[in-house]
Design a protein around this motif. Structure first.
Motif, PDB file in Angstrom:
ATOM      1  N   LYS A 156       0.836  -1.191   0.000  1.00  0.00           N
ATOM      2  CA  LYS A 156       0.000   0.000   0.000  1.00  0.00           C
ATOM      3  C   LYS A 156       0.880   1.254   0.000  1.00  0.00           C
ATOM      4  CE  LYS A 156      -3.557   2.362   2.720  1.00  0.00           C
ATOM      5  NZ  LYS A 156      -4.361   2.317   3.973  1.00  0.00           N
ATOM      6  N   VAL A 157       0.701   2.106  -0.993  1.00  0.00           N
ATOM      7  CA  VAL A 157       1.486   3.339  -1.082  1.00  0.00           C
ATOM      8  C   VAL A 157       0.608   4.490  -1.535  1.00  0.00           C
ATOM      9  CG1 VAL A 157       3.704   2.255  -1.569  1.00  0.00           C
ATOM     10  CG2 VAL A 157       2.171   2.755  -3.452  1.00  0.00           C
ATOM     11  N   PRO A 158       0.959   5.723  -1.154  1.00  0.00           N
ATOM     12  CA  PRO A 158       0.243   6.901  -1.657  1.00  0.00           C
ATOM     13  C   PRO A 158       0.739   7.215  -3.063  1.00  0.00           C
ATOM     14  CG  PRO A 158       2.045   7.585  -0.261  1.00  0.00           C
ATOM     15  CD  PRO A 158       2.033   6.072  -0.227  1.00  0.00           C
ATOM     16  N   ASN A 159       0.237   8.281  -3.635  1.00  0.00           N
ATOM     17  CA  ASN A 159       0.737   8.708  -4.936  1.00  0.00           C
ATOM     18  C   ASN A 159       2.184   9.175  -4.798  1.00  0.00           C
ATOM     19  OD1 ASN A 159      -1.707   8.240  -6.281  1.00  0.00           O
ATOM     20  ND2 ASN A 159      -2.492  10.262  -5.720  1.00  0.00           N
ATOM     21  N   ASP A 160       2.983   8.937  -5.830  1.00  0.00           N
ATOM     22  CA  ASP A 160       4.388   9.350  -5.818  1.00  0.00           C
ATOM     23  C   ASP A 160       4.466  10.866  -6.045  1.00  0.00           C
ATOM     24  OD1 ASP A 160       7.081   9.663  -6.018  1.00  0.00           O
ATOM     25  OD2 ASP A 160       7.353   8.457  -7.812  1.00  0.00           O
ATOM     26  N   PHE A 161       4.981  11.577  -5.044  1.00  0.00           N
ATOM     27  CA  PHE A 161       5.085  13.033  -5.151  1.00  0.00           C
ATOM     28  C   PHE A 161       6.540  13.492  -5.265  1.00  0.00           C
ATOM     29  CE2 PHE A 161       4.538  11.797  -0.656  1.00  0.00           C
ATOM     30  CZ  PHE A 161       5.793  12.133  -0.164  1.00  0.00           C
ATOM     31  N   SER A 162       7.450  12.560  -5.570  1.00  0.00           N
ATOM     32  CA  SER A 162       8.874  12.907  -5.570  1.00  0.00           C
ATOM     33  C   SER A 162       9.193  14.039  -6.549  1.00  0.00           C
ATOM     34  CB  SER A 162       9.726  11.681  -5.897  1.00  0.00           C
ATOM     35  OG  SER A 162       9.368  11.128  -7.144  1.00  0.00           O
ATOM     36  N   ASN A 163       8.457  14.112  -7.671  1.00  0.00           N
ATOM     37  CA  ASN A 163       8.717  15.180  -8.644  1.00  0.00           C
ATOM     38  C   ASN A 163       8.358  16.557  -8.108  1.00  0.00           C
ATOM     39  OD1 ASN A 163       9.677  13.450 -10.618  1.00  0.00           O
ATOM     40  ND2 ASN A 163       7.681  13.146 -11.551  1.00  0.00           N
ATOM     41  N   PHE A 164       7.606  16.613  -7.014  1.00  0.00           N
ATOM     42  CA  PHE A 164       7.218  17.901  -6.443  1.00  0.00           C
ATOM     43  C   PHE A 164       8.122  18.319  -5.272  1.00  0.00           C
ATOM     44  CE2 PHE A 164       3.439  16.116  -8.426  1.00  0.00           C
ATOM     45  CZ  PHE A 164       2.998  17.179  -9.197  1.00  0.00           C
ATOM     46  N   LEU A 165       9.043  17.443  -4.896  1.00  0.00           N
ATOM     47  CA  LEU A 165       9.975  17.788  -3.822  1.00  0.00           C
ATOM     48  C   LEU A 165      11.010  18.779  -4.348  1.00  0.00           C
ATOM     49  CD1 LEU A 165      10.481  14.238  -2.276  1.00  0.00           C
ATOM     50  CD2 LEU A 165       9.336  16.190  -1.190  1.00  0.00           C
ATOM     51  N   ILE A 166      11.265  19.810  -3.592  1.00  0.00           N
ATOM     52  CA  ILE A 166      12.153  20.887  -4.025  1.00  0.00           C
ATOM     53  C   ILE A 166      13.507  20.753  -3.341  1.00  0.00           C
ATOM     54  CG2 ILE A 166      12.485  23.390  -4.111  1.00  0.00           C
ATOM     55  CD1 ILE A 166       9.411  23.647  -3.955  1.00  0.00           C
ATOM     56  N   VAL A 167      14.563  20.805  -4.140  1.00  0.00           N
ATOM     57  CA  VAL A 167      15.925  20.817  -3.591  1.00  0.00           C
ATOM     58  C   VAL A 167      16.541  22.174  -3.865  1.00  0.00           C
ATOM     59  CG1 VAL A 167      16.209  18.339  -3.926  1.00  0.00           C
ATOM     60  CG2 VAL A 167      16.952  19.900  -5.715  1.00  0.00           C
ATOM     61  N   SER A 168      17.530  22.536  -3.067  1.00  0.00           N
ATOM     62  CA  SER A 168      18.158  23.848  -3.215  1.00  0.00           C
ATOM     63  C   SER A 168      18.888  23.939  -4.545  1.00  0.00           C
ATOM     64  CB  SER A 168      19.138  24.098  -2.064  1.00  0.00           C
ATOM     65  OG  SER A 168      20.169  23.128  -2.075  1.00  0.00           O
ATOM     66  N   LYS A 169      18.908  25.122  -5.125  1.00  0.00           N
ATOM     67  CA  LYS A 169      19.606  25.327  -6.382  1.00  0.00           C
ATOM     68  C   LYS A 169      21.105  25.396  -6.135  1.00  0.00           C
ATOM     69  CE  LYS A 169      15.896  27.727  -8.852  1.00  0.00           C
ATOM     70  NZ  LYS A 169      15.519  28.964  -9.576  1.00  0.00           N
ATOM     71  N   GLU A 170      21.819  24.706  -6.994  1.00  0.00           N
ATOM     72  CA  GLU A 170      23.275  24.679  -6.866  1.00  0.00           C
ATOM     73  C   GLU A 170      23.865  25.877  -7.598  1.00  0.00           C
ATOM     74  OE1 GLU A 170      26.752  21.317  -6.945  1.00  0.00           O
ATOM     75  OE2 GLU A 170      25.008  21.070  -8.215  1.00  0.00           O
ATOM     76  N   GLU A 171      24.583  26.691  -6.842  1.00  0.00           N
ATOM     77  CA  GLU A 171      25.197  27.864  -7.447  1.00  0.00           C
ATOM     78  C   GLU A 171      26.346  27.451  -8.342  1.00  0.00           C
ATOM     79  OE1 GLU A 171      26.348  30.616  -4.491  1.00  0.00           O
ATOM     80  OE2 GLU A 171      24.340  30.828  -3.630  1.00  0.00           O
ATOM     81  N   LYS A 172      26.521  28.195  -9.420  1.00  0.00           N
ATOM     82  CA  LYS A 172      27.620  27.916 -10.333  1.00  0.00           C
ATOM     83  C   LYS A 172      28.945  28.061  -9.594  1.00  0.00           C
ATOM     84  CE  LYS A 172      29.500  29.146 -14.850  1.00  0.00           C
ATOM     85  NZ  LYS A 172      29.403  30.045 -16.030  1.00  0.00           N
ATOM     86  N   SER A 173      29.779  27.063  -9.739  1.00  0.00           N
ATOM     87  CA  SER A 173      31.036  27.036  -8.999  1.00  0.00           C
ATOM     88  C   SER A 173      32.024  28.072  -9.526  1.00  0.00           C
ATOM     89  CB  SER A 173      31.664  25.641  -9.087  1.00  0.00           C
ATOM     90  OG  SER A 173      32.932  25.644  -8.473  1.00  0.00           O
ATOM     91  N   THR A 174      32.545  28.852  -8.574  1.00  0.00           N
ATOM     92  CA  THR A 174      33.634  29.778  -8.900  1.00  0.00           C
ATOM     93  C   THR A 174      34.825  29.505  -7.980  1.00  0.00           C
ATOM     94  OG1 THR A 174      32.713  31.412  -7.360  1.00  0.00           O
ATOM     95  CG2 THR A 174      32.032  31.582  -9.659  1.00  0.00           C
ATOM     96  N   LYS A 175      34.864  28.302  -7.453  1.00  0.00           N
ATOM     97  CA  LYS A 175      35.811  28.001  -6.384  1.00  0.00           C
ATOM     98  C   LYS A 175      37.184  27.597  -6.883  1.00  0.00           C
ATOM     99  CE  LYS A 175      34.116  23.230  -6.172  1.00  0.00           C
ATOM    100  NZ  LYS A 175      33.299  22.280  -5.430  1.00  0.00           N
ATOM    101  N   HIS A 176      37.319  27.223  -8.147  1.00  0.00           N
ATOM    102  CA  HIS A 176      38.581  26.663  -8.600  1.00  0.00           C
ATOM    103  C   HIS A 176      39.660  27.729  -8.771  1.00  0.00           C
ATOM    104  CE1 HIS A 176      36.989  22.694  -8.993  1.00  0.00           C
ATOM    105  NE2 HIS A 176      36.029  23.101  -9.789  1.00  0.00           N
ATOM    106  N   THR A 177      40.792  27.485  -8.154  1.00  0.00           N
ATOM    107  CA  THR A 177      41.957  28.360  -8.278  1.00  0.00           C
ATOM    108  C   THR A 177      43.168  27.483  -8.567  1.00  0.00           C
ATOM    109  OG1 THR A 177      42.364  28.246  -5.889  1.00  0.00           O
ATOM    110  CG2 THR A 177      41.046  30.107  -6.702  1.00  0.00           C
ATOM    111  N   ILE A 178      44.178  28.070  -9.179  1.00  0.00           N
ATOM    112  CA  ILE A 178      45.359  27.277  -9.515  1.00  0.00           C
ATOM    113  C   ILE A 178      46.342  27.253  -8.343  1.00  0.00           C
ATOM    114  CG2 ILE A 178      45.088  27.846 -11.952  1.00  0.00           C
ATOM    115  CD1 ILE A 178      47.539  29.705 -11.635  1.00  0.00           C
ATOM    116  N   PHE A 179      47.176  26.224  -8.302  1.00  0.00           N
ATOM    117  CA  PHE A 179      48.249  26.162  -7.322  1.00  0.00           C
ATOM    118  C   PHE A 179      49.313  27.190  -7.705  1.00  0.00           C
ATOM    119  CE2 PHE A 179      46.202  22.206  -6.530  1.00  0.00           C
ATOM    120  CZ  PHE A 179      46.624  21.738  -5.286  1.00  0.00           C
ATOM    121  N   ALA A 180      49.689  28.029  -6.735  1.00  0.00           N
ATOM    122  CA  ALA A 180      50.774  28.976  -6.976  1.00  0.00           C
ATOM    123  C   ALA A 180      52.102  28.215  -7.039  1.00  0.00           C
ATOM    124  CB  ALA A 180      50.821  30.014  -5.860  1.00  0.00           C
TER     125      ALA A 180
END
Length: 333
Positions: A156-180
Motif C-alpha cells: 500500500k502506497v500513496p501517490n508518488d510526489f517525488s517530482n514535487f519535492l524541491i531541492v536547493s539550487k546549486e550555485e555555479k562554482s567559482t571556487k577553482h583556483t590554480i596552485f601557486a
C-alpha cells in the motif's frame, strides 16, 4: 520463429545497445507508472546476458509468493527490504553508499507508516537534512525508489510526489583556483605518497576520477580517460620532472581509498597551509601550459578536450614525441 512480447503488466526485457564491451546488454524490469506526458516510469530489476535469461528472471519474480508481504510497512521496514534487493542487483559499493547516506538523513521516519508520509513531511526532511544539492537529490531519489519498489511488490502506497519535492539550487562554482608556484614547491619539499599523487595530477592534468581508471602504465606514458569521446583511453606522456614520482605512482594510487580521496586530499594540503580542491590540479596544468605557449592542440589532446576545428580534429595527427616535447616545455615551479 516470431518473437513474442511479454503481456502488459508482466514486465519488459530488451537490449540496451550493441556495444560489444557491455557484459550484460539486456535490461529487465517493470513499468510502475507513467508521467503526465505519457512517458513510462521504469523500475529496473537487473541486467543480464540474454533476453531469455531476463524473461526467466521476470517470470521467477512474478511467480514468487507475495502473501507474506505486509499491506502497509514503516519507512524502516520498507527501506530494509528494498536495500537487500538493491544489493542483489550488483550495484557498486559506491552507489550503495549514496543510498545509505541518504537514509541516515531520514531516521526520524523509521517508525512512520510509509503510506502516511506526505509531501510536507518529506519536504521538511530535505529542508532539515543539512546537506547540499546533491545530497538533497539523493534523499528525493531514495523516496522515489522506495515508492516504486513498494508499488511493484503490491504494498500500500500513496501517490508518488517525488517530482514535487524541491531541492536547493546549486550555485555555479567559482571556487577553482590554480596552485601557486610557491605551493607547488612546498609540495616538492614535503613529499609523501599522497603528495606525490597530487603532484602527479598537477603535472598530467588528469581528472581526479581518472586516477582510478588508468588501464596501462608504460615507461614514458600511461593510458586513462573518462567523460567524453575525446577523453577516453587517451595516451598521456609523463613530464620529465616527475619521472621519479611516476616510477612509484601505481602503488601510491592503489593504496588510496577512493571513497575518502577528497578528505585525504584536503587534510594533506591543510598540513601545509594550502587550500585547494582536487580539480584545481587540472586548472593548474591547463594554466601553466597556456603560460608556456606550448602547442594548444597538444594540450587539448593530453587533457581529453574536444577539438572544435574540424581540420584539427579529423586531419591532424600529433605523434607521441611531439606531445612529450610540448609537455616538457611547461614549467610548473
Amino acid at each position: 520463429m516470431k518473437k513474442t512480447k511479454r503481456a502488459n503488466g508482466d514486465g519488459f526485457c530488451y537490449k540496451i545497445d550493441n556495444n560489444p564491451n557491455r557484459k550484460n546488454p539486456f535490461i529487465y524490469g517493470f513499468i510502475v507508472d507513467w508521467t503526465d506526458d505519457g512517458k513510462p516510469i521504469k523500475k529496473v530489476l537487473g541486467y543480464t546476458t540474454s533476453k531469455s535469461k531476463g524473461n526467466k528472471e521476470l517470470d521467477k519474480y512474478l511467480a514468487s509468493d507475495k502473501d507474506e508481504i505486509k499491506d502497509d510497512m514503516t519507512w524502516k521496514e520498507l527501506y530494509s527490504e528494498w536495500f537487500e534487493w538493491k544489493k542483489s542487483t550488483g550495484i557498486s559499493k559506491d552507489g550503495l553508499s549514496h543510498y545509505v547516506h541518504a537514509y541516515n538523513k531520514t531516521l526520524i521516519l523509521n517508525n512512520r507508516k510509509f503510506s502516511e508520509i506526505n509531501l510536507d513531511i518529506m519536504q521538511n526532511i530535505i529542508n532539515d537534512s543539512g546537506v547540499k544539492t546533491d545530497g538533497q537529490k539523493r534523499i528525493r531519489n531514495l523516496y522515489s525508489q522506495l515508492h516504486q519498489y513498494a508499488k511493484i511488490k503490491g504494498i500500500k502506497v500513496p501517490n508518488d510526489f517525488s517530482n514535487f519535492l524541491i531541492v536547493s539550487k546549486e550555485e555555479k562554482s567559482t571556487k577553482h583556483t590554480i596552485f601557486a608556484k610557491e605551493e607547488i614547491q612546498s609540495l616538492w619539499d614535503n613529499r609523501n605518497d599522497f603528495i606525490d599523487v597530487i603532484l602527479f595530477m598537477i603535472y598530467t592534468g588528469i581528472r581526479p576520477n581518472e586516477l582510478f581508471k588508468i588501464i596501462e602504465y608504460n615507461d614514458n606514458y600511461f593510458v586513462t580517460g573518462s567523460k567524453t569521446k575525446a577523453g577516453m583511453n587517451r595516451i598521456i606522456p609523463v613530464h620529465d620532472d616527475i619521472k621519479e614520482i611516476y616510477n612509484n605512482i601505481e602503488t601510491c594510487i592503489e593504496n588510496i581509498n577512493k571513497n575518502s580521496f577528497y578528505t585525504i586530499f584536503k587534510n594533506e594540503l591543510t598540513k601545509l597551509n594550502i587550500y585547494h580542491y582536487p580539480y584545481d590540479t587540472r586548472h593548474t596544468f591547463s594554466t601553466a601550459w597556456k603560460l608556456s605557449k606550448s602547442d594548444d592542440l597538444a594540450r587539448k589532446r593530453i587533457m581529453g578536450h574536444s577539438v572544435k576545428d574540424l581540420t584539427d580534429d579529423v586531419y591532424t595527427h600529433l605523434d607521441f614525441d611531439f606531445l612529450k616535447t610540448e609537455l616538457n616545455n611547461v614549467k610548473f615551479k
